[in-house]
Design a protein around this motif. Structure first.
Motif, PDB file in Angstrom:
ATOM      1  N   PRO A  99      54.634  35.071  52.314  1.00  0.00           N
ATOM      2  CA  PRO A  99      53.436  35.826  52.238  1.00  0.00           C
ATOM      3  C   PRO A  99      52.596  35.137  50.990  1.00  0.00           C
ATOM      4  CG  PRO A  99      55.497  37.279  52.083  1.00  0.00           C
ATOM      5  CD  PRO A  99      55.730  35.873  52.095  1.00  0.00           C
ATOM      6  N   ARG A 100      51.529  35.198  50.741  1.00  0.00           N
ATOM      7  CA  ARG A 100      50.645  34.789  49.663  1.00  0.00           C
ATOM      8  C   ARG A 100      50.009  35.712  48.887  1.00  0.00           C
ATOM      9  NH1 ARG A 100      49.182  29.351  51.094  1.00  0.00           N
ATOM     10  NH2 ARG A 100      48.543  29.272  48.992  1.00  0.00           N
ATOM     11  N   PRO A 101      50.738  36.238  48.021  1.00  0.00           N
ATOM     12  CA  PRO A 101      50.197  37.344  47.288  1.00  0.00           C
ATOM     13  C   PRO A 101      49.168  36.668  46.048  1.00  0.00           C
ATOM     14  CG  PRO A 101      52.394  36.842  46.304  1.00  0.00           C
ATOM     15  CD  PRO A 101      51.924  35.964  47.603  1.00  0.00           C
ATOM     16  N   LEU A 102      48.485  37.561  45.438  1.00  0.00           N
ATOM     17  CA  LEU A 102      47.480  37.131  44.212  1.00  0.00           C
ATOM     18  C   LEU A 102      48.376  37.361  42.985  1.00  0.00           C
ATOM     19  CD1 LEU A 102      44.376  38.916  45.157  1.00  0.00           C
ATOM     20  CD2 LEU A 102      44.717  36.536  45.300  1.00  0.00           C
ATOM     21  N   SER A 103      48.195  36.680  42.004  1.00  0.00           N
ATOM     22  CA  SER A 103      48.870  37.013  40.641  1.00  0.00           C
ATOM     23  C   SER A 103      48.188  38.494  40.177  1.00  0.00           C
ATOM     24  CB  SER A 103      48.208  35.936  39.498  1.00  0.00           C
ATOM     25  OG  SER A 103      46.873  36.062  39.234  1.00  0.00           O
ATOM     26  N   VAL A 104      48.955  39.018  39.198  1.00  0.00           N
ATOM     27  CA  VAL A 104      48.468  40.155  38.792  1.00  0.00           C
ATOM     28  C   VAL A 104      47.131  40.252  38.126  1.00  0.00           C
ATOM     29  CG1 VAL A 104      48.971  42.211  36.656  1.00  0.00           C
ATOM     30  CG2 VAL A 104      50.805  40.897  38.182  1.00  0.00           C
ATOM     31  N   GLU A 105      46.920  39.064  37.520  1.00  0.00           N
ATOM     32  CA  GLU A 105      45.501  39.003  36.843  1.00  0.00           C
ATOM     33  C   GLU A 105      44.308  38.957  38.152  1.00  0.00           C
ATOM     34  OE1 GLU A 105      47.949  37.310  36.048  1.00  0.00           O
ATOM     35  OE2 GLU A 105      48.475  38.183  34.184  1.00  0.00           O
ATOM     36  N   GLY A 106      44.928  38.222  39.207  1.00  0.00           N
ATOM     37  CA  GLY A 106      44.012  37.783  40.225  1.00  0.00           C
ATOM     38  C   GLY A 106      43.759  39.052  41.164  1.00  0.00           C
ATOM     39  N   ALA A 107      44.690  39.847  41.184  1.00  0.00           N
ATOM     40  CA  ALA A 107      44.509  41.258  41.863  1.00  0.00           C
ATOM     41  C   ALA A 107      43.613  42.050  41.201  1.00  0.00           C
ATOM     42  CB  ALA A 107      46.053  41.968  42.170  1.00  0.00           C
ATOM     43  N   ARG A 108      43.900  42.021  39.818  1.00  0.00           N
ATOM     44  CA  ARG A 108      42.817  43.060  38.904  1.00  0.00           C
ATOM     45  C   ARG A 108      41.373  42.423  39.141  1.00  0.00           C
ATOM     46  NH1 ARG A 108      46.806  43.322  33.663  1.00  0.00           N
ATOM     47  NH2 ARG A 108      48.055  44.975  34.457  1.00  0.00           N
ATOM     48  N   ASP A 109      41.281  40.944  39.016  1.00  0.00           N
ATOM     49  CA  ASP A 109      40.061  40.508  39.043  1.00  0.00           C
ATOM     50  C   ASP A 109      39.360  40.536  40.388  1.00  0.00           C
ATOM     51  OD1 ASP A 109      40.436  39.285  36.631  1.00  0.00           O
ATOM     52  OD2 ASP A 109      40.990  37.447  37.064  1.00  0.00           O
ATOM     53  N   MET A 110      40.123  40.647  41.481  1.00  0.00           N
ATOM     54  CA  MET A 110      39.450  40.762  42.827  1.00  0.00           C
ATOM     55  C   MET A 110      38.904  42.278  42.756  1.00  0.00           C
ATOM     56  SD  MET A 110      38.744  40.165  45.778  1.00  0.00           S
ATOM     57  CE  MET A 110      39.713  38.717  46.230  1.00  0.00           C
ATOM     58  N   ILE A 111      39.616  43.361  42.149  1.00  0.00           N
ATOM     59  CA  ILE A 111      39.174  44.626  42.155  1.00  0.00           C
ATOM     60  C   ILE A 111      37.992  44.806  41.413  1.00  0.00           C
ATOM     61  CG2 ILE A 111      39.426  47.297  41.563  1.00  0.00           C
ATOM     62  CD1 ILE A 111      42.625  46.471  42.275  1.00  0.00           C
ATOM     63  N   ASP A 112      37.929  44.204  40.411  1.00  0.00           N
ATOM     64  CA  ASP A 112      36.636  44.124  39.316  1.00  0.00           C
ATOM     65  C   ASP A 112      35.400  43.637  40.222  1.00  0.00           C
ATOM     66  OD1 ASP A 112      38.040  45.555  37.568  1.00  0.00           O
ATOM     67  OD2 ASP A 112      38.548  43.764  36.241  1.00  0.00           O
ATOM     68  N   GLN A 113      35.796  42.341  40.727  1.00  0.00           N
ATOM     69  CA  GLN A 113      34.684  41.565  41.329  1.00  0.00           C
ATOM     70  C   GLN A 113      34.135  42.010  42.486  1.00  0.00           C
ATOM     71  OE1 GLN A 113      33.797  38.964  39.568  1.00  0.00           O
ATOM     72  NE2 GLN A 113      32.005  38.406  40.812  1.00  0.00           N
ATOM     73  N   VAL A 114      34.842  42.977  43.496  1.00  0.00           N
ATOM     74  CA  VAL A 114      34.391  43.768  44.442  1.00  0.00           C
ATOM     75  C   VAL A 114      33.446  44.766  43.978  1.00  0.00           C
ATOM     76  CG1 VAL A 114      35.149  45.687  46.047  1.00  0.00           C
ATOM     77  CG2 VAL A 114      36.301  43.164  46.152  1.00  0.00           C
ATOM     78  N   GLY A 115      33.747  45.263  43.058  1.00  0.00           N
ATOM     79  CA  GLY A 115      32.888  46.466  42.276  1.00  0.00           C
ATOM     80  C   GLY A 115      31.644  46.075  41.769  1.00  0.00           C
ATOM     81  N   ALA A 116      31.491  44.637  41.696  1.00  0.00           N
ATOM     82  CA  ALA A 116      30.348  44.068  40.969  1.00  0.00           C
ATOM     83  C   ALA A 116      29.422  43.511  41.864  1.00  0.00           C
ATOM     84  CB  ALA A 116      30.856  42.859  39.906  1.00  0.00           C
ATOM     85  N   GLN A 117      29.803  43.680  43.203  1.00  0.00           N
ATOM     86  CA  GLN A 117      28.854  42.987  44.107  1.00  0.00           C
ATOM     87  C   GLN A 117      27.283  44.095  44.324  1.00  0.00           C
ATOM     88  OE1 GLN A 117      29.726  40.147  45.371  1.00  0.00           O
ATOM     89  NE2 GLN A 117      31.487  40.322  44.305  1.00  0.00           N
ATOM     90  N   ARG A 118      27.721  45.395  44.097  1.00  0.00           N
ATOM     91  CA  ARG A 118      26.540  46.206  44.440  1.00  0.00           C
ATOM     92  C   ARG A 118      26.463  47.212  43.012  1.00  0.00           C
ATOM     93  NH1 ARG A 118      25.321  46.890  50.683  1.00  0.00           N
ATOM     94  NH2 ARG A 118      24.287  48.514  49.876  1.00  0.00           N
ATOM     95  N   ASP A 119      25.529  48.015  43.335  1.00  0.00           N
ATOM     96  CA  ASP A 119      25.441  48.890  42.049  1.00  0.00           C
ATOM     97  C   ASP A 119      25.196  50.379  42.538  1.00  0.00           C
ATOM     98  OD1 ASP A 119      22.871  48.608  42.862  1.00  0.00           O
ATOM     99  OD2 ASP A 119      22.030  48.341  40.941  1.00  0.00           O
ATOM    100  N   ASP A 120      25.550  50.713  43.855  1.00  0.00           N
ATOM    101  CA  ASP A 120      25.666  52.122  44.513  1.00  0.00           C
ATOM    102  C   ASP A 120      26.930  52.377  45.106  1.00  0.00           C
ATOM    103  OD1 ASP A 120      26.022  50.063  46.688  1.00  0.00           O
ATOM    104  OD2 ASP A 120      24.362  50.473  47.607  1.00  0.00           O
ATOM    105  N   TRP A 121      26.994  53.529  45.729  1.00  0.00           N
ATOM    106  CA  TRP A 121      28.155  54.191  46.358  1.00  0.00           C
ATOM    107  C   TRP A 121      29.056  53.388  47.243  1.00  0.00           C
ATOM    108  CZ3 TRP A 121      29.514  55.230  51.205  1.00  0.00           C
ATOM    109  CH2 TRP A 121      28.968  55.234  52.210  1.00  0.00           C
ATOM    110  N   ILE A 122      28.486  52.278  47.679  1.00  0.00           N
ATOM    111  CA  ILE A 122      29.045  51.469  48.533  1.00  0.00           C
ATOM    112  C   ILE A 122      29.991  50.800  47.719  1.00  0.00           C
ATOM    113  CG2 ILE A 122      29.033  49.385  50.123  1.00  0.00           C
ATOM    114  CD1 ILE A 122      26.647  50.773  51.409  1.00  0.00           C
ATOM    115  N   ALA A 123      29.756  50.119  46.542  1.00  0.00           N
ATOM    116  CA  ALA A 123      30.520  49.515  45.633  1.00  0.00           C
ATOM    117  C   ALA A 123      31.678  50.177  45.231  1.00  0.00           C
ATOM    118  CB  ALA A 123      29.647  48.869  44.148  1.00  0.00           C
ATOM    119  N   ALA A 124      31.399  51.498  45.049  1.00  0.00           N
ATOM    120  CA  ALA A 124      32.567  52.581  44.601  1.00  0.00           C
ATOM    121  C   ALA A 124      33.539  52.547  45.703  1.00  0.00           C
ATOM    122  CB  ALA A 124      31.968  53.833  44.202  1.00  0.00           C
TER     123      ALA A 124
END
Length: 307
Positions: A122-147
């Protein structure tokens, strides 16, 4: 391989075997399709190999030389060792089922060894990488779809769900309870706990979502209100990983890998992690121990003083 060479008796046996797997083992549709393809290919080869189609007795009396000839033929067609091992497993299962009904001892042929192959870790992310991924996904838009996207990715990481399991949830789970009852592969049911961060992400999505999250409708909605397409989550994660400089393996499934690896690193019990992931076999879960050991050696190599 020409499936027309297969006898009517063999076709009937194959259909009844698949019905058996479907009814008693609750095998998934994709699994049954793969099994049918693998066994059909083997039966077609067997008829061609012996120069004629045969009945059930021919299946029950298959010997190791038949299996070796078939495997050599498949490797000659370029079939990878991993795929051949899966096909051999299906064929042996089918032969055992037929042999049992024909009152034949198939022990010898069932002992045939699978081709060796290196299992992909398996190819997991680091703890920091997982958190950064969640934050960055949320930064793609500023509407309900981002949420919505944040809620899905947080759920994958926080509960170790497959993307199909997450998107299969309905409005009945909102507000998210302390535990979720998940129906996984092969109809296997498991209970997974939910973290406060996961419950908060789902609550925020539900607050912003413009559609009524009724009990029987999908929890996660597309822009027009229909069920969310998993490809959209893959795409938003692909954009986020490129922005973060993460590898191509940072996919929705990598969040599930990260969930398991981080639990193991924190001292989680392997059996408990197996239950949380819904793995039928502990050997599948044990792959995460190799990942953990590899990471430990990587840290050791970087940190240990050299003489």
């Amino acid at each position: 391989m020409n499936a027309l060479l297969i006898s009517a008796a063999q076709r009937d046996a194959l259909a009844r075997w698949l019905d058996h797997l479907r009814a008693l083992d609750a095998a998934a549709a994709n699994t049954l399709t793969a099994y049918a393809r693998d066994v059909t290919g083997f039966l077609g080869f067997l008829a061609s190999h012996h120069g004629e189609a045969a009945g059930l007795s021919a299946i029950a009396h298959v010997d190791q030389s038949d299996l070796r000839s078939w495997m050599a033929h498949e490797r000659g067609r370029g079939i990878a060792a991993r795929s051949l091992a899966r096909a051999l497993s299906a064929v042996k299962n089918f032969i055992a089922w037929v042999a049992d009904r024909e009152n034949v001892d198939a022990t010898a042929v069932l002992s045939a060894r699978s081709p060796k192959f290196r299992r992909k870790l398996p190819r997991p992310l680091s703890v920091e990488g997982a958190r950064d991924m969640i934050d960055q996904v949320g930064a793609q838009r500023d509407d309900w779809i981002a949420a919505r996207d944040v809620a899905v990715v947080t759920l994958l990481y926080g509960c170790g769900l497959r993307i199909s399991e997450a998107l299969g949830l309905t409005g009945a789970v909102h507000p998210l309870p302390d535990t979720l009852r998940i129906l996984g592969k092969g109809g296997k049911e498991r209970i997974v706990p939910t973290l406060p961060a996961t419950r908060a992400a789902i609550a925020e999505y539900a607050r912003q979502c413009p559609y009524d999250l009724t009990r029987n409708a999908p929890l996660f909605r597309g822009a027009r209100g229909g069920a969310l397409n998993p490809r959209l989550i893959a795409l938003v994660m692909e954009k986020a990983r490129l922005q973060l400089g993460l590898p191509a393996t940072a996919t929705p499934h990598a969040m599930r890998h990260s969930f398991a690896t981080h639990l193991l690193s924190a001292g989680g019990d392997l059996r408990a992690i197996q239950e949380l992931l819904g793995h039928a076999s502990l050997s599948t879960t044990q792959a995460y121990t190799a990942v953990d050991a590899a990471r430990l050696m990587e840290v050791y190599e970087k940190a240990h003083p050299r003489a």
